[in-house]
Design an enzyme around this catalytic site. Structure first.
Site, short mmCIF file in Angstrom:
data_model
loop_
_atom_site.label_atom_id
_atom_site.label_comp_id
_atom_site.label_asym_id
_atom_site.label_seq_id
_atom_site.Cartn_x
_atom_site.Cartn_y
_atom_site.Cartn_z
N ASP A 130 0.83 -1.21 0.00
CA ASP A 130 0.00 0.00 0.00
C ASP A 130 0.87 1.25 0.00
O ASP A 130 1.96 1.27 0.57
CB ASP A 130 -0.91 0.02 1.23
CG ASP A 130 -2.21 -0.72 1.01
OD1 ASP A 130 -2.60 -0.88 -0.16
OD2 ASP A 130 -2.83 -1.14 2.00
N ARG A 180 -2.27 -1.03 -8.40
CA ARG A 180 -3.59 -0.54 -7.99
C ARG A 180 -3.55 0.98 -8.11
O ARG A 180 -2.68 1.63 -7.53
CB ARG A 180 -3.90 -0.94 -6.55
CG ARG A 180 -5.25 -0.38 -6.06
CD ARG A 180 -5.36 -0.43 -4.55
NE ARG A 180 -5.29 -1.79 -4.05
CZ ARG A 180 -4.88 -2.11 -2.82
NH1 ARG A 180 -4.48 -1.17 -1.99
NH2 ARG A 180 -4.85 -3.37 -2.43
#
Length: 303
Positions: A130, A180
């Site tokens: 992330d 992402r």
């Protein structure tokens, strides 16, 4: 009008975070998080999988300030990956580098990530690194680059609101990266991030286009219908197969839209966090789209 800055301010409140830990998990569990730990989230993962939805799980909690806690998080992540494989769950794992010791020692992060990715490769489970705030962006990308050269099952996240992101996509291109793509949820200076939503939206379209046309698998993480429609049209115009990308949305938000995308033949992955440190995560999500507040609290309180 409730603003983005208001929710970002609330996300940093130690008092409210403590209150949320004391009583909020009972409200949040099953509404916006899977549960207090991974095992309690397994029934939710199974339910989502049964509906054709893939999952990525995230143990909430960041900014670890001791090597001992970072190693505990590492072992927990390794066990989560092994359980996903053993239980045959359709799930990836997402984690932040600060939870593995990014703010303590880079050698510690590399040590911990090596253990995690060795397990992930063994079980063929994707691990997504992330992205956090801008000051940690370069270190996070450096870590991803190093591990992507050695491991297949590792991906990362790029944020459309940062000026640097288009160049980052170009820099990562040779690694055939699974990325992402998100708009971004942290409060950043105008020196590093687009201050206007319209500019963020345009940059988001730009990086979606670039990543997909580069031929790399892409996760478009958005609740914005305009971005979903843009991606669908882009794929149609350029003959990009549905197995070359996926949509991602947060657990507890736009559930019917998630199911509709599955019915249309698109890959749909649900971001399912778990753990007691849910408050800051929830406030940042509301900061992304303050208009979601009524929907979100309705989802938390309804039976």
């Amino acid at each position: 009008m409730i603003t983005r800055d208001f929710f970002l301010f609330l996300s940093k409140s130690g008092f409210l975070n403590k209150m949320a830990r004391n009583w909020g998990s009972r409200v949040a569990a099953g509404k916006i998080i899977g549960g207090n730990d991974f095992n309690s989230s397994i029934p939710t993962i199974r339910q989502l999988n049964s509906q054709g939805l893939s999952v990525t799980v995230d143990h909430l909690g960041e900014f670890v300030n001791s090597a001992e806690v970072a190693r505990e998080r590492t072992e927990e992540c390794i066990q989560t990956i092994a359980t996903i494989a053993d239980q045959e769950l359709n799930s990836h794992v997402s984690l932040k580098m600060t939870s593995l010791g990014l703010d303590i020692d880079m050698d510690l992060v590399y040590e911990n990530m090596t253990k995690i990715l060795q397990t992930a490769e063994k079980h063929k489970i994707m691990v997504t690194i992330d992205m956090e705030d801008e000051v940690r962006c370069q270190k996070t990308l450096d870590i991803f680059k190093d591990f992507r050269k050695k491991y297949e099952h590792v991906s990362t996240v790029l944020q459309a609101y940062l000026y640097r992101t288009e160049k980052d996509i170009d820099d990562l291109d040779s690694l055939n990266p699974f990325l992402r793509l998100v708009k971004g949820a942290y409060k950043e200076s105008e020196k590093v991030a687009f201050p206007e939503k319209s500019d963020v939206d345009e940059n988001y379209k730009k990086i979606i286009r670039k990543q997909l046309l580069n031929g790399h698998y892409t996760a478009i993480a958005t609740h914005d219908d305009k971005m979903i429609d843009f991606t669908k049209q882009l794929a149609k115009e350029h003959g990009i197969a549905n197995d070359k990308f996926e949509f991602q949305m947060l657990y507890g938000m736009r559930s019917q839209t998630q199911l509709s995308l599955v019915k249309e033949g698109y890959n749909m992955r649900v971001y399912l966090p778990y753990g007691e440190d849910w408050y800051g995560y929830f406030m940042r999500r509301l900061a992304e789209r303050p208009s979601n507040i009524a929907f979100a609290f309705k989802g938390m309180t309804k039976k």
